[in-house]
Scaffold this active site. Structure first.
Site: not given
Lengths: 254, 193
Positions: B177, B175, B77
């Site tokens: 994650e 993202h 990001c």
């Protein structure tokens, strides 16, 4: 290639003292009161995001929220927002450090609008959701507090534009007229919000059927739709909902 | 496997740490140059505003260290954006690892882009076993322009570079994650580089 950001489906879980409150009817859960178990199930079933709303009335109850957020962040691989009782930079800092992706504020923003600026400046607009509850009073959408019981002098559209200006990254609009009715979302007001603002709008209040979701994305121009009981009681399985949205040419993540 | 997540005060590193924990890897959070240099893999995270994040990097001297790293580095990001030449956000000079400028989406679309969009034109070992048009979670107002270093593109307003690679440096706008099992596969791929 798909050339569109998809519409999001967001189950909302009410949390009291670290436990989910609304009766949840998930057969494959060991413990339906455990927010982590429930969140994991929703992530598996295709939910795009989750919202956890803390409705604890006591300070002790609120403290359990941090442990819950930490556990959700540890075990769940989709984004989630935490709301309820957040009124300061310190509150937000603590929740983000526990792993929340976004926080939502409601009455604290009405009481002190500068809070929106402060949070956007410190943490970035991307994590600041402003939740607005409003009722249509004689043709005028009036912002209400405390679950729709206390009217303010604010007009929904003016207030939404103001918080956008102040740095909100997203609006979660709940129509108190539609909430709990299972009669569909407030699509006229939603469409107006979506046209007048340039940040994403989450529709909330009124979900009862799959068609209601189709309508809120098409007529209401919502970017995301939030619901609780239709998901918790398995009335609308998320996978079925998303297939139906796709058949209606609405971009979804499958 | 010694995995270090650079901890310079910008962003939600807990989520990244937890995501690796789910993959069985205990990541170390650090802003210590020696510890970062000694790592097998480095994650460069970031959420928030570019200019203030860059100031925090400079204050810790990490702006000089990061471009000299030799092991695989993954910017996520804002981390990816800071690895670029410049950003329109706060008129910020970046680390210039990637030769591309970061610009803001116009008001023709809702800003920030928030939610799940597809990644396409995948070309990197980072995307091993990832299908074209896989869905990733994104939250951002600024983007990297399409460029020679792109290894994935996403369409929002237009096609832009949603992932970049140069030598041992990787950057992703999305993202991983927070992108369900597909995101976890990308993190696994990074660990396997």
């Amino acid at each position: 290639m798909t050339d569109m950001l998809t519409k999001r489906i967001i189950p909302c879980l009410d949390i009291k003292n670290g436990r989910t409150v609304k009766g949840v009817n998930f057969v494959d859960l060991r413990d339906a009161g455990d927010p982590v178990e429930l969140a994991k199930q929703y992530a598996l079933k295709g939910a795009d995001e989750l919202v956890f709303l803390d409705i604890s009335a006591t300070l002790e109850g609120r403290k359990t929220m941090h442990d819950m957020v930490l556990k959700v962040a540890e075990h769940v691989n989709i984004p989630f927002t935490v709301g309820g009782g957040i009124s300061s930079i310190e509150d937000v800092d603590a929740l983000l450090k526990c792993g929340a992706d976004k926080i939502s504020i409601n009455s604290s923003a009405v009481k002190r609008p500068e809070l929106v600026n402060e949070l956007a400046n410190k943490f970035g607009s991307q994590c600041v959701v402003v939740a607005i509850d409003a009722k249509n009073v004689d043709g005028n959408w009036i912002v209400h507090l405390a679950g729709g019981t206390i009217p303010t002098k604010l007009n929904l559209f003016d207030w939404a534009k103001e918080v956008e200006q102040r740095g909100a990254g997203e609006i979660l609009f709940t129509s108190m007229d539609n909430d709990g009715t299972k009669d569909g979302f407030a699509n006229d007001a939603l469409a107006k919000l979506s046209e007048e603002l340039n940040i994403p709008i989450i529709a909330s209040g009124g979900a009862g059927t799959i068609q209601h979701f189709v309508d809120t994305f098409k007529k209401g121009k919502a970017d995301a739709a939030l619901a609780a009981s239709v998901f918790h009681f398995g009335e609308i399985p998320i996978s079925e909902l998303k297939e139906a949205l796709k058949e209606n040419n609405i971009a979804v993540r499958l | 496997m010694k995995l270090v997540i650079i901890n310079y005060g910008a962003g939600n590193i807990k989520s990244i740490q937890f995501a690796f924990k789910r993959l069985g890897v205990d990541a170390i959070l650090s802003n210590n140059p020696e510890e970062i240099k000694a790592a097998d893999k480095v994650i460069f995270p970031g959420v928030g505003e570019a200019n203030s994040a860059m100031k925090m990097l400079r204050a810790s001297g990490l702006d000089a260290l990061i471009p000299t790293l030799k092991q695989p580095v993954l910017g996520i990001c804002l981390g990816m954006q800071l690895m670029c030449k410049s950003s329109e956000e706060g008129n910020t000079k970046g680390l210039s690892i990637f030769n591309v400028a970061i610009k803001r989406f116009s008001n023709a679309v809702k800003v920030p882009q928030m939610g799940w969009n597809t990644i396409s034109d995948l070309k990197s070992p980072l995307f091993k076993d990832i299908k074209e048009d896989a869905f990733m979670y994104l939250v951002h107002s600024f983007y990297a322009e399409a460029c020679i270093e792109q290894i994935a593109t996403t369409n929002y307003e237009f096609n832009y570079a949603s992932a970049l690679q140069k030598d041992n440096f990787y950057g992703v706008q999305f993202h991983p994650e927070k992108s369900s099992v597909v995101g976890e596969q990308i993190l696994k791929n990074f660990l396997a580089l």
